[in-house]
Scaffold this motif. Sequence first.
Motif, short mmCIF file in Angstrom:
data_model
loop_
_atom_site.label_atom_id
_atom_site.label_comp_id
_atom_site.label_asym_id
_atom_site.label_seq_id
_atom_site.Cartn_x
_atom_site.Cartn_y
_atom_site.Cartn_z
N GLN A 176 0.80 -1.17 -0.47
CA GLN A 176 0.19 -0.09 -0.25
C GLN A 176 0.67 1.21 0.08
O GLN A 176 0.27 2.45 -0.47
N ASP A 177 1.63 1.29 0.80
CA ASP A 177 3.15 2.23 0.80
C ASP A 177 3.71 2.36 -0.46
O ASP A 177 3.88 3.21 -0.99
N GLN A 178 4.25 1.79 -0.87
CA GLN A 178 4.45 1.70 -2.30
C GLN A 178 3.82 2.46 -3.56
O GLN A 178 4.08 3.05 -4.08
N VAL A 201 -9.83 3.96 2.99
CA VAL A 201 -9.56 6.03 3.63
C VAL A 201 -7.93 5.73 3.26
O VAL A 201 -7.37 7.31 2.15
N LEU A 202 -7.19 4.96 3.20
CA LEU A 202 -5.35 5.29 2.92
C LEU A 202 -5.44 6.23 1.77
O LEU A 202 -4.71 6.77 1.56
N LEU A 203 -5.74 5.23 1.05
CA LEU A 203 -4.80 5.70 -0.70
C LEU A 203 -6.04 6.15 -1.21
O LEU A 203 -5.03 6.79 -2.25
N SER A 204 -7.01 6.99 -0.95
CA SER A 204 -7.98 7.08 -1.96
C SER A 204 -7.94 8.47 -1.44
O SER A 204 -8.15 9.59 -0.65
N ASP A 231 0.85 9.47 5.77
CA ASP A 231 1.69 8.71 6.57
C ASP A 231 1.16 7.68 7.73
O ASP A 231 0.21 7.84 8.13
N ARG A 232 0.98 6.13 7.16
CA ARG A 232 0.05 5.57 7.72
C ARG A 232 -0.47 5.52 9.97
O ARG A 232 -1.39 5.26 9.90
N PRO A 239 -7.80 12.66 13.47
CA PRO A 239 -10.02 12.80 12.92
C PRO A 239 -10.46 13.23 12.11
O PRO A 239 -11.13 12.72 11.65
N ARG A 240 -9.53 13.24 11.23
CA ARG A 240 -9.85 13.22 9.59
C ARG A 240 -9.81 11.84 9.55
O ARG A 240 -11.15 11.72 8.48
N PHE A 241 -8.70 11.33 9.95
CA PHE A 241 -8.77 9.63 9.58
C PHE A 241 -9.95 8.30 9.74
O PHE A 241 -11.19 7.86 9.30
#
Length: 264
Positions: A176-178, A201-204, A231-232, A239-241
Amino acid sequence: MDRFLEISQLSVAFPKAPVPVLREIDLQIARGEYVSVIGHSGCGKSTLLNVIAGLLPATAGGVVLEGREIAGPGPDRAVVFQNHSLLPWLTCYENVKLAVDQTLSKAMSRAERHDWVLENLALVRMTQAKDKRPSEISGGMKQRIGIARALSMKPKVLLLDEPFGALDALTRAHLQDQVMEIHASRGTTVVMITHDVDEAVLLSDRIVMLTNGPNARIGEILEVDLPRPRDRLALAADPRFVAARTSVLEFLHARHANPALAAA
């Protein structure tokens, strides 16, 4: 919005099925945007991806990429499936080179194609394994080669069909990080199918949530208001995540089958 990729009034029905799998899907995706599609099993996520890829015809409506209607597969759209689909008798280098030779032979010399293969292997940090065959590398490494192969075609749109679903948690996080790094460096437009809320949520940039199938429609689209690069570890307490994650979970668990959504 820049309507780089436009899905208009798209419906897909299979023979003998009483109702369509997807009904009247409308979605515009901008150049360079990362869009995830999420929903319960059977809601038509992969069906939607296959129509964009040109692997499945629409029953009604259609998909337009840069002003041209998609009528079949093409090198402007590259797909990475959950199963890496590497050719077992070829090395990692040869698996990527095959795609490059098939799509870029008229645009690049032999030497340029060689350098381009190596560049894409380096992009997914697989240079050290270029001479190994798929049976000699791990599942995560195979998926990296699959991503390198797709990117080596210089696609306008990268289509990811649950590419990390079969991997262990640590390998999935590394990939995912890559993918985030690749998206930032190449600016490729990405459409990803996923079941993983945190991943979406992390990627999009946006998350498209489908109602239950059959007869699935877009129930809600969430704008992910998180700055890039991401940064995960830092996002875990952001709070937004948390708010975005909660919103998707609430849709999936409380509103995914709302009759009002399906009839809207």
